[in-house]
Every structure is written in structure tokens, then in C-alpha cells.
Design a protein around this motif. Structure first.
Motif, PDB file in Angstrom:
ATOM      1  N   ASN A 132       0.827  -1.208   0.000  1.00 13.62           N
ATOM      2  CA  ASN A 132       0.000   0.000   0.000  1.00 13.62           C
ATOM      3  C   ASN A 132       0.858   1.253   0.000  1.00 13.62           C
ATOM      4  OD1 ASN A 132      -2.416  -1.414  -0.080  1.00 13.62           O
ATOM      5  ND2 ASN A 132      -2.592  -1.504   2.138  1.00 13.62           N
ATOM      6  N   ARG A 136       0.928   4.180  -2.822  1.00  9.61           N
ATOM      7  CA  ARG A 136       0.744   5.597  -2.474  1.00  9.61           C
ATOM      8  C   ARG A 136       1.908   6.444  -2.985  1.00  9.61           C
ATOM      9  NH1 ARG A 136      -1.962   3.484   1.735  1.00  9.61           N
ATOM     10  NH2 ARG A 136      -0.378   3.286   3.317  1.00  9.61           N
ATOM     11  N   ALA A 148      -6.018   5.684   0.025  1.00 16.79           N
ATOM     12  CA  ALA A 148      -6.329   4.272  -0.203  1.00 16.79           C
ATOM     13  C   ALA A 148      -7.733   4.114  -0.786  1.00 16.79           C
ATOM     14  CB  ALA A 148      -6.207   3.478   1.098  1.00 16.79           C
TER      15      ALA A 148
END
Length: 153
Positions: A132, A136, A148
């Protein structure tokens, strides 16, 4: 010369690392879709057209950060196979828009279900948190939304 090369500052240069990650992404895609006749570029086009029916040639090229001529080359097989349909825009015969055919929608739905396999190959060994954070950071670098909640799969 034997052994490992000294990469000097290359392992600290984001552009260099992105280039190699890009190539690894293509290799992961090729492994995951070895039994299909589709390229990463074609997959991107089908995703964009599926999500934006009627999208123009120029809009797709811009979204993919490629020239319209590169896009034309990538599209020939999917247009030729009937997966992707081209139509001239009403009022501007120079503008071409794309939609998926009924067969194209069905075919792409099956392909889209498998894209996670390519991601797994590429991101093997990274925790979910690291995955994640990487997404990002990359979205930030390319100027896309970084929350997210912006990821829609």
C-alpha cells in the motif's frame, strides 16, 4: 569480471529503480498471462475503455502517457479480434471513440479477474502495508490521488 557489479549510485536513483521495476512488472504480467495473447498496454487500454465507454483515442493515449501512434499499434490486434470497437464521434468525424464489444466485455472480465496474479508475482515478499505504501508513493510521483480509498479494483 566476476561476481557482483558495483552499481554505485544507481541503487539510490529512483528513476533507475523505477525503470527496473517497470521491466519486472512486464515480466510478471507475461508470467501471469502466458496463455493469453495480451500485452500490458492492451490490458491498460481495455481497463480504461471498460471504465470509460466512448473514450477517445487521444484521451486513452494521454491516460497511458504514450503517443497516439504507439496506442494505434497496440490496439490493432484487439480491434482486429473484435474485442474493442471503434466509432467516429458524432459531430467530429476525426475523433474516434472506443467501446468493448459484448464478447470483449466477457473476455476482459475474465482477464481482469487474473490481474491480481501478476501483482502477486511482482510484489512477492512485500507485506500488505509495504504494498500500500508503494502504491501511495508511486501515485504521488505520477500526480494521482494518494488515498487508499482512491484505489478501485
Amino acid at each position: 569480471m566476476t561476481g557482483e557489479l558495483d552499481y554505485g549510485c544507481l541503487n539510490d536513483l529512483v528513476g533507475h529503480l523505477l525503470r527496473h521495476a517497470f521491466l519486472r512488472g512486464h515480466q510478471a504480467f507475461a508470467r501471469a498471462f502466458a496463455d493469453e495473447e495480451i500485452t500490458p498496454l492492451q490490458f491498460m487500454v481495455l481497463e480504461l475503455v471498460d471504465r470509460n465507454p466512448g473514450v477517445s483515442h487521444r484521451e486513452v493515449a494521454r491516460a497511458m502517457s504514450c503517443s497516439p501512434s504507439v496506442l494505434t499499434t497496440a490496439l490493432k490486434p484487439v480491434v482486429g479480434s473484435g474485442v474493442l470497437c471503434q466509432a467516429r464521434a458524432a459531430g467530429d468525424r476525426r475523433k474516434v471513440g472506443y467501446t468493448l464489444s459484448a464478447a470483449g466485455k466477457a473476455r476482459f472480465a475474465g482477464l481482469r479477474q487474473r490481474i491480481g496474479g501478476a501483482e502477486e508475482i511482482l510484489l512477492d515478499g512485500l507485506s500488505e502495508g509495504a504494498r500500500n505504501e508503494l502504491r501511495r508513493a508511486l501515485r504521488h510521483i505520477i500526480g494521482r490521488p494518494v488515498g487508499a480509498e482512491d484505489v478501485k479494483t
